[in-house]
Each structure stands twice: as C-alpha cells, then as structure tokens.
Design a protein around this motif. Structure first.
Motif, PDB file in Angstrom:
ATOM      1  N   ALA A 126       0.822  -1.211   0.000  1.00  0.00           N
ATOM      2  CA  ALA A 126       0.000   0.000   0.000  1.00  0.00           C
ATOM      3  C   ALA A 126       0.854   1.259   0.000  1.00  0.00           C
ATOM      4  O   ALA A 126       0.538   2.237  -0.696  1.00  0.00           O
ATOM      5  N   ASP A 127       1.971   1.253   0.757  1.00  0.00           N
ATOM      6  CA  ASP A 127       2.793   2.462   0.811  1.00  0.00           C
ATOM      7  C   ASP A 127       3.462   2.746  -0.528  1.00  0.00           C
ATOM      8  O   ASP A 127       3.602   3.907  -0.923  1.00  0.00           O
ATOM      9  N   THR A 132       3.942   6.298  -4.909  1.00  0.00           N
ATOM     10  CA  THR A 132       4.137   6.355  -6.360  1.00  0.00           C
ATOM     11  C   THR A 132       3.062   7.215  -7.006  1.00  0.00           C
ATOM     12  O   THR A 132       3.341   8.045  -7.885  1.00  0.00           O
ATOM     13  N   PHE A 133       1.826   7.035  -6.568  1.00  0.00           N
ATOM     14  CA  PHE A 133       0.740   7.833  -7.124  1.00  0.00           C
ATOM     15  C   PHE A 133       0.926   9.309  -6.797  1.00  0.00           C
ATOM     16  O   PHE A 133       0.701  10.178  -7.639  1.00  0.00           O
ATOM     17  N   GLU A 193      11.760  12.794  -1.422  1.00  0.00           N
ATOM     18  CA  GLU A 193      11.481  12.247  -0.086  1.00  0.00           C
ATOM     19  C   GLU A 193      10.499  11.087  -0.170  1.00  0.00           C
ATOM     20  O   GLU A 193      10.662  10.074   0.522  1.00  0.00           O
ATOM     21  N   ARG A 194       9.479  11.219  -1.010  1.00  0.00           N
ATOM     22  CA  ARG A 194       8.510  10.137  -1.171  1.00  0.00           C
ATOM     23  C   ARG A 194       9.187   8.894  -1.736  1.00  0.00           C
ATOM     24  O   ARG A 194       8.905   7.764  -1.306  1.00  0.00           O
ATOM     25  N   ALA A 195      10.058   9.077  -2.717  1.00  0.00           N
ATOM     26  CA  ALA A 195      10.765   7.939  -3.303  1.00  0.00           C
ATOM     27  C   ALA A 195      11.639   7.250  -2.263  1.00  0.00           C
ATOM     28  O   ALA A 195      11.673   6.007  -2.177  1.00  0.00           O
ATOM     29  N   ARG A 196      12.348   8.042  -1.448  1.00  0.00           N
ATOM     30  CA  ARG A 196      13.213   7.458  -0.415  1.00  0.00           C
ATOM     31  C   ARG A 196      12.414   6.678   0.613  1.00  0.00           C
ATOM     32  O   ARG A 196      12.876   5.646   1.113  1.00  0.00           O
ATOM     33  N   ARG A 197      11.203   7.149   0.926  1.00  0.00           N
ATOM     34  CA  ARG A 197      10.392   6.473   1.951  1.00  0.00           C
ATOM     35  C   ARG A 197      10.025   5.056   1.546  1.00  0.00           C
ATOM     36  O   ARG A 197       9.756   4.215   2.404  1.00  0.00           O
ATOM     37  N   ILE A 198       9.979   4.777   0.261  1.00  0.00           N
ATOM     38  CA  ILE A 198       9.634   3.429  -0.201  1.00  0.00           C
ATOM     39  C   ILE A 198      10.858   2.730  -0.789  1.00  0.00           C
ATOM     40  O   ILE A 198      10.730   1.752  -1.534  1.00  0.00           O
TER      41      ILE A 198
END
Length: 231
Positions: A126-127, A132-133, A193-198
């Motif tokens: 889910a994350d 990604t979205f 930051e979003r990319a790093r979180r996943i």
C-alpha cells in the motif's frame, strides 16, 4: 517463526492504519482552519472592494493583491487536503488510478496526457502504491504550473524486481534560461522524499532542447522483510 511473521504482519497493518488516520486528521484540520480562513479573506476583500467603489485606486490595488494572495493560499490549502486524503486509490489498482488521473489531467488542463503500462502487474504494498501515485500527482502539477507543455506521457513499467514510473513532457525544461527556478523547489524535494520512503530513487532529466523526464525506480521486496527493516 510463523507466529513472529504474523505479529509483524499485524503490526504493519496497525502502522498503516495509524498513518492513514493521522493524514485524515491533518486534512480535517487544514480544511477546517486554513481553507476556511482563506475563503473568508477572499469574501471580505471582495465585499470591501465593492463598498470602496472605483475612485480609490490605491486601495483597490492593495485589495487585489490581498485577494490574489488569499486565493493562492486557498488553492495550496486545498491541494494539501487532496494530497493528504487521496481518494484515487480507494477500490482501484495503481494502474486504474493513474489512468483516471491522466484522463482528468487532459480534461482539466487541455494538455494531452497519455498513460500506458508495460509488463505484467505485480502486487504492490500500500505504501508503494500511495507514494508512487503522489509522485505522479506532483510531477503533473509541476507540468501544469511551469512546463508550458503540450503533451505529457506517463508510463508504469513492471520488471522482475522493480516498478518504474516515468513522467515525460515536451515543455521548456529546466535548461531553458526562462524556466522558473521554483520547478526545482519544494515539489522536487517532496518527490525525492517520497521515493526514499519506499526505498526508491528519483531521477530527473532535462536536455538542453527542452522537455523533462521524471523517473522513479522502486525495488520490489517482500512486505514483511521491508517492514522488519524499519523496526
């Protein structure tokens, strides 16, 4: 071992629920405070402008500036609410959500936006789907606000051990002298930051002849293994 795996799975579900609830709480607070405040400022300045009439040109210019700032703040607050409380993935796959977003983008902006998927769909945590979205949303917002593009191409590619999202436009790019510096600001930082979180990596390409390519590559690992690394 089976009991430990089950406990990790339960903890991951609880963690996701807690994150979702916190996002919803922040979205409600922004909506009930900032959105309402900015909307009230716009309404009162419009009423004041009417009462002043057209004679006081200096006051009218000041009011127009306030209205412009308030409307910008209102737009940003609404975008924040939408980002915190996305509905696109509810009951949809990432493929379906991106396809709908591309269609909506074309309709609302009059910028041609095509979406395709390559490779066979793989189950995504889910994350990974959410971040990604949101990266796609942020990239499309940048295109709308800054790129002066006529076309956008979004590609979701599944490989054996990774998923790759690419957003490409035919706009002015970063290399153009007149390209707004803000395109490299908060939006790009947020996407990284979003990319790093996943566990992913964000790449940005902008050749001298124009256009921009935003690409995020996310490795696909077992959900429990990914979670175990965070606890």
């Amino acid at each position: 071992m089976e009991m430990a795996d089950g406990q990790r799975g339960n903890l991951h579900v609880i963690w996701e629920m807690a994150v979702t609830e916190e996002r919803n709480r922040l979205a409600r607070e922004i909506h009930d405070t900032l959105v309402q405040f900015f909307a009230g400022i716009v309404l009162h300045t419009e009423a004041l402008g009417t009462s002043l009439g057209l004679n006081n040109s200096q006051s009218q210019r000041a009011l127009l500036t306030i209205q412009k700032l308030a409307r910008s703040g209102l737009d940003e607050a609404r975008r924040s609410v939408q980002a915190l409380r996305p509905k696109a993935l509810e009951g949809c796959t990432l493929f379906e959500a991106l396809m709908q977003a591309a269609e909506r983008f074309s309709t609302e902006t009059q910028i041609a936006c095509d979406f395709i998927q390559r490779g066979k769909s793989l189950p995504l945590p889910a994350d990974v789907q959410n971040e990604t979205f949101r990266i796609a949303q942020e990239a499309m917002t940048n295109v709308q606000k800054h790129a002066r593009a006529k076309s956008v191409w979004i590609t979701l590619e599944f490989k054996a051990h990774q998923v790759i999202l690419t957003i490409q436009d035919d706009g002015i790019g970063f290399a153009t002298v007149n390209a707004p510096r803000s395109r490299c600001g908060y939006g790009m930082t947020s996407m990284r930051e979003r990319a790093r979180r996943i566990g992913g990596a964000l790449e940005i390409e902008s050749p001298a002849d124009g256009g921009t390519v935003v690409r995020v590559q996310v490795p696909l690992v077992e959900k429990t293994d990914s979670f175990a690394q965070t606890i």
